[in-house]
Design an enzyme around this catalytic site. Structure first.
Site, short mmCIF file in Angstrom:
data_model
loop_
_atom_site.label_atom_id
_atom_site.label_comp_id
_atom_site.label_asym_id
_atom_site.label_seq_id
_atom_site.Cartn_x
_atom_site.Cartn_y
_atom_site.Cartn_z
N ASP A 1 4.72 -5.80 9.79
CA ASP A 1 5.81 -5.46 10.72
C ASP A 1 5.76 -6.34 11.96
O ASP A 1 6.81 -6.76 12.48
CB ASP A 1 5.72 -3.99 11.14
CG ASP A 1 6.26 -3.06 10.05
OD1 ASP A 1 6.96 -3.56 9.14
OD2 ASP A 1 6.00 -1.85 10.12
N ASP B 1 0.46 -2.62 12.37
CA ASP B 1 0.93 -3.04 11.04
C ASP B 1 1.22 -4.54 11.09
O ASP B 1 2.19 -4.98 11.71
CB ASP B 1 2.18 -2.25 10.65
CG ASP B 1 2.59 -2.53 9.22
OD1 ASP B 1 2.76 -3.73 8.85
OD2 ASP B 1 2.72 -1.58 8.44
N ARG C 1 0.85 -1.19 0.00
CA ARG C 1 0.00 0.00 0.00
C ARG C 1 0.88 1.23 0.00
O ARG C 1 1.71 1.40 0.88
CB ARG C 1 -0.82 -0.01 1.30
CG ARG C 1 -2.27 0.10 1.08
CD ARG C 1 -3.09 0.02 2.31
NE ARG C 1 -2.57 0.49 3.57
CZ ARG C 1 -3.33 0.93 4.55
NH1 ARG C 1 -4.62 1.00 4.38
NH2 ARG C 1 -2.81 1.30 5.69
N THR D 1 -0.98 7.56 -0.84
CA THR D 1 -2.28 7.45 -1.54
C THR D 1 -3.14 6.32 -0.99
O THR D 1 -4.34 6.28 -1.26
CB THR D 1 -2.06 7.17 -3.03
OG1 THR D 1 -1.42 5.88 -3.15
CG2 THR D 1 -1.15 8.21 -3.67
C1 PRP Z 1 -1.24 -4.46 4.59
C2 PRP Z 1 -2.11 -5.69 4.72
C3 PRP Z 1 -2.93 -5.65 3.46
C4 PRP Z 1 -3.13 -4.17 3.25
C5 PRP Z 1 -4.51 -3.81 3.70
O1 PRP Z 1 -0.18 -4.69 3.75
O2 PRP Z 1 -1.36 -6.87 4.87
O3 PRP Z 1 -2.29 -6.22 2.34
O4 PRP Z 1 -2.16 -3.50 4.07
O5 PRP Z 1 -4.80 -2.49 3.43
P1 PRP Z 1 -5.88 -2.04 2.34
O6 PRP Z 1 -7.10 -2.87 2.60
O7 PRP Z 1 -6.09 -0.59 2.67
O8 PRP Z 1 -5.31 -2.24 0.98
P2 PRP Z 1 0.95 -3.61 3.46
O9 PRP Z 1 0.59 -2.78 2.28
O10 PRP Z 1 1.27 -2.87 4.73
O11 PRP Z 1 2.18 -4.46 2.99
P3 PRP Z 1 3.04 -5.61 3.74
O12 PRP Z 1 2.16 -6.82 3.81
O13 PRP Z 1 4.17 -5.78 2.81
O14 PRP Z 1 3.43 -5.11 5.10
N1 URA Z 2 -2.47 -2.74 7.11
C1 URA Z 2 -2.09 -3.16 8.34
O1 URA Z 2 -1.11 -3.91 8.49
N2 URA Z 2 -2.80 -2.73 9.40
C2 URA Z 2 -3.86 -1.94 9.29
O2 URA Z 2 -4.48 -1.58 10.31
C3 URA Z 2 -4.25 -1.51 8.00
C4 URA Z 2 -3.54 -1.94 6.92
#
Ligand code: PRP
Ligand code: URA
Length: 209
Positions: A203, A200, A104, A108
């Site tokens: 993380d 997160d 994400r 944006t």
């Molecule tokens: C997080 C989560 C989803 C997304 C959800 O991933 O694991 O994929 O955010 O958010 P959304 O519904 O608003 O799209 P992130 O983009 O943080 O990436 P990561 O898994 O690499 O940490």
């Molecule tokens: N992605 C995450 O990991 N946590 C949230 O709360 C939203 C998006």
């Protein structure tokens, strides 16, 4: 019409409560994510079609049930979705695994695709897209769009925690996709994080904070 299942099993609620605590360490967090994923998958696989097979027990011939067709494929959305795979593969070790890489954009909140690798026969399989968090819904929708472009029809989506905004958006975008949610939270904050949520997920699973 696809269904939306919000899980209410006490074991699951207890474990999601542990996941939410900020003091839960990476090792415990990772183990809990696997356990919660397994419990949600158990429910999400409830209506898989079965077929009869003749076998012999040590005592006699009988007919048993087995999952029909080309079987299953788990598709984690990278990277946090990987955290759900171990638990699911423990109860479904023969499932294939596809990967969709999305992150994400922090400004944006739009999903950015960086990877996609699916088994060649994915269109003949029941697909379980897995991601711990359904926040704005952008990542889940982008992932399912990618699969649909590859002719993949039978898709379920599993997440640990959803915000109402993302859940509604995903259901509107793909009304035929069944959605399984460990817990439905209150709302998103101004940075697109789920409240109360768990922070997160990526993380916390990988210890990168
Ligand atoms: C997080 C989560 C989803 C997304 C959800 O991933 O694991 O994929 O955010 O958010 P959304 O519904 O608003 O799209 P992130 O983009 O943080 O990436 P990561 O898994 O690499 O940490
Ligand atoms: N992605 C995450 O990991 N946590 C949230 O709360 C939203 C998006």
């Amino acid at each position: 019409m696809g269904k939306i299942v919000i899980m209410d099993h006490p074991l699951l609620q207890h474990k999601i409560g542990l996941l939410r605590r900020k003091e839960t360490p990476t090792k415990d967090f990772r183990e809990l994510v696997g356990e919660v994923a397994m419990l949600i998958y158990y429910e999400a696989s409830r209506d898989l079609p079965l077929t009869d097979r003749e076998i012999e027990t040590p005592l006699c011939k009988t007919t048993v049930k087995e999952i029909a067709g080309k079987k299953l494929c788990i598709v984690p959305i990278l990277r946090a979705g990987i955290g759900l795979c171990d638990g699911i593969l423990r109860i479904n070790p023969s499932a294939k695994v596809g990967h969709i890489g999305l992150y994400r954009d922090e400004e944006t909140l739009e999903p950015v695709e960086y990877f996609c690798k699916m088994p060649s026969d994915a269109a003949q399989r029941d697909i379980f897209v897995v991601d711990p968090m359904l926040a704005t819904g952008g990542s889940a929708i982008a992932a399912i769009e990618l699969l649909r472009k590859r002719g993949i029809k039978r898709i379920r989506f599993l997440c640990l925690i959803a915000a109402p905004e993302g859940l509604n958006k995903l259901h509107e975008a793909f009304p035929d996709v069944d959605i399984y949610v460990g817990a439905l939270d209150e709302k998103l904050n101004e940075r697109g994080y789920i409240l109360p949520g768990l922070g997160d997920a990526g993380d916390r699973i990988f210890g990168t904070k």
